[in-house]
Design a protein around this motif. Structure first.
Motif, mmCIF file in Angstrom:
data_model
loop_
_atom_site.group_PDB
_atom_site.id
_atom_site.type_symbol
_atom_site.label_atom_id
_atom_site.label_comp_id
_atom_site.label_asym_id
_atom_site.label_seq_id
_atom_site.Cartn_x
_atom_site.Cartn_y
_atom_site.Cartn_z
ATOM 1 N N GLU A 154 -5.785 -6.104 -1.504
ATOM 2 C CA GLU A 154 -6.857 -6.328 -0.528
ATOM 3 C C GLU A 154 -7.236 -7.805 -0.455
ATOM 4 N N THR A 214 -4.626 -2.925 -6.925
ATOM 5 C CA THR A 214 -4.962 -2.572 -5.543
ATOM 6 C C THR A 214 -5.964 -3.573 -4.976
ATOM 7 N N GLU A 269 0.824 -1.208 0.000
ATOM 8 C CA GLU A 269 0.000 0.000 0.000
ATOM 9 C C GLU A 269 0.857 1.257 0.000
#
Length: 521
Positions: free
Chosen positions: A439, A435, A405
């Motif tokens: 997650e 991204t 991140e």
């Protein structure tokens, strides 16, 4: 304002800085038959000479095809070129198919694998003898592991904006230093590549037959897998080289790197000396040093310069510095018919740009060992929730998610600049898709492939099914960059070029080798 943002704004002030970046791809893949066996046929005659063809050649084995694109400045173009040469080749392969995975399957023993053949010329014999040496040093099965190599160079305009006006000598030095800074950051953060794009969480049990491993595999029929693995290709089971572990080649400057490389190709190996140089009249390795030639150096990334005729890679670097880098950590993407997709290319554009614009201190052997430990963790259990990685050698740790991140905050800034230049949002879309993988690790290529493997009855079955699908895609493809006539002409040119090389040879192969390795004396 951080130095990173300052540098980014400098290069982004010139739209050509990003538009003129150079990209090329090399994709490896095994030919195999309907029954799932490795092809025993020679290189398809209809695609020309493996020695001299610009786009279609072989790697270690006669059945291991390699597709090469020229340098282009556009993501769509490099993928279109790959699609065209795949279509052309598959059209000349009969019923054979291309294995869509990095790890080979259904290979029982080394003798099943025929070394790549390049004709009767001395240079052709040298290439085959080098492969004979690799076979006897490491075994053929390891050498037919397939990958994708990504070649990348920043534009002249990029360096102009970053460094301002310089003499030619100073520019060469600055560019080489910048590329080595990138390489060091690649070792620090490049584990992101197997995290997102690793595509070998499982392998056929035949691959490790007779080999010892401490990995705690789970099994599914003839498939072995690690539940959180990303890229077994990059693990100790894959394309690695224990004999090189003590080389300690510096990544702090082009001079130190070349010095280390020159030492490596001159360092005798007691282990390889036992093999001998000849079996009767047949040459079975080029020499008994740790590296037969510089290309034997295993590395996840290499500094490169196009060499002149007869020039070694290190001589080219010494002459004019680093021209581009070769990323070597990409597994074959099984979900792409050409082994790589546009999201992967765009991520590498973003990541390599970030790596060159971000501070990169010199690296010693101790720090290198810490970063390699991070890579190994990602390779064997990269999708494990909460997995912690080291930050340098200071004892601080961060989860792979938190660290990714942090990097992605910077990558988004680059993506916006690149999209602004191109007038679209493709880089931001790539950023958004990746991204989501941070997650949810199961969205990564390794996560998807392992899920398919468990559902579909094993990695061999999945490989065969994907190969059938990709073959149909290739056969139905319409040329979009090359024409059939252009590729036909390249086949003819390559065949004539090989014949000319063979007719111009005046030395015996032994005399040729003596001259070729005169620099070692």
């Amino acid at each position: 304002m951080t130095e990173f943002i300052n540098r980014l704004q400098k290069v982004a002030s010139n739209p050509q800085a990003f538009k003129k970046a150079g990209r090329g791809i090399e994709r490896e893949t095994l030919r195999f038959t309907l029954g799932g066996s490795l092809s025993s046929r020679p290189h398809p005659v209809g695609v020309g000479s493996a020695l001299t063809h610009k786009y279609i050649t072989t790697d270690f084995a006669e059945s291991l095809l390699e597709f090469i694109t020229p340098v282009s400045n556009d993501v769509d173009t490099v993928i279109n070129q790959l699609e065209d040469v795949h279509h052309y080749t598959v059209s000349h392969m009969g019923e054979e198919k291309l294995w869509p995975l990095s790890m080979p399957c259904f290979v029982i023993k080394d003798d099943d694998i025929t070394l790549a053949q390049y004709g009767e010329s001395n240079v052709g014999q040298l290439k085959t003898t080098y492969r004979e040496g690799l076979k006897r040093r490491y075994g053929s099965v390891m050498q037919v592991i397939s990958g994708v190599h990504f070649n990348f160079s920043f534009s002249t305009q990029f360096w102009d904006e970053l460094f301002g006006e310089q003499t030619e000598e100073d520019r060469q030095s600055s560019v080489s230093d910048a590329y080595f800074s990138l390489i060091r950051n690649y070792y620090r953060f490049g584990w992101l590549i197997p995290y997102f794009f690793g595509a070998s969480p499982a392998l056929c049990s035949s691959f490790i037959q007779g080999r010892e491993t401490s990995m705690e595999f789970e099994s599914l029929g003839n498939t072995l897998y690690l539940p959180y693995a990303t890229s077994l290709r990059l693990s100790d089971l894959g394309y690695t080289n224990d004999a090189q572990s003590d080389l300690k080649i510096s990544l702090n400057s082009v001079d130190e790197y070349v010095e280390g490389l020159n030492k490596a190709i001159r360092t005798p190996s007691a282990e390889f000396a036992k093999i001998g140089l000849k079996d009767g009249e047949k040459h079975i390795q080029l020499n008994a040093n740790v590296l037969q030639i510089e290309n034997e150096l295993y590395a996840p990334i290499r500094p490169k310069r196009v060499a002149k005729s007869g020039e070694r890679p290190s001589e080219a670097l010494e002459r004019s510095g680093v021209e581009y880098i070769e990323v070597r950590s990409l597994d074959v993407n099984p979900f792409s018919s050409v082994g790589v997709d546009k999201d992967q290319v765009r991520f590498l554009d973003l990541f390599l740009t970030w790596a060159v614009l971000t501070d990169s201190a010199p690296m010693n052997d101790g720090e290198m060992a810490c970063w390699k430990d991070n890579w190994n963790k990602i390779i064997e259990k990269g999708r494990k929730p909460g997995l912690e990685l080291q930050i340098g050698c200071q004892g601080e740790k961060l989860t792979q998610k938190a660290w990714a991140e942090r990097v992605f905050d910077d990558l988004l800034l680059i993506a916006k600049e690149m999209d602004s230049v191109n007038g679209d949002d493709e880089y931001q879309q790539t950023h958004q898709r990746l991204t989501a993988m941070i997650e949810d690790p199961e969205l990564t290529i390794s996560g998807r492939l392992l899920a398919e493997t468990k559902k579909g009855g094993g990695i061999g079955k999945i490989g065969c099914d994907l190969a059938v699908q990709h073959r149909e895609t290739h056969l139905n493809h319409q040329y979009s960059f090359y024409t059939k006539e252009e590729l036909d002409a390249e086949v003819e040119r390559s065949i004539l070029a090989q014949k000319e090389i063979e007719s111009n040879d005046k030395q015996s192969f032994s005399e040729y080798l003596e001259d070729y390795f005169s620099y070692l004396k």
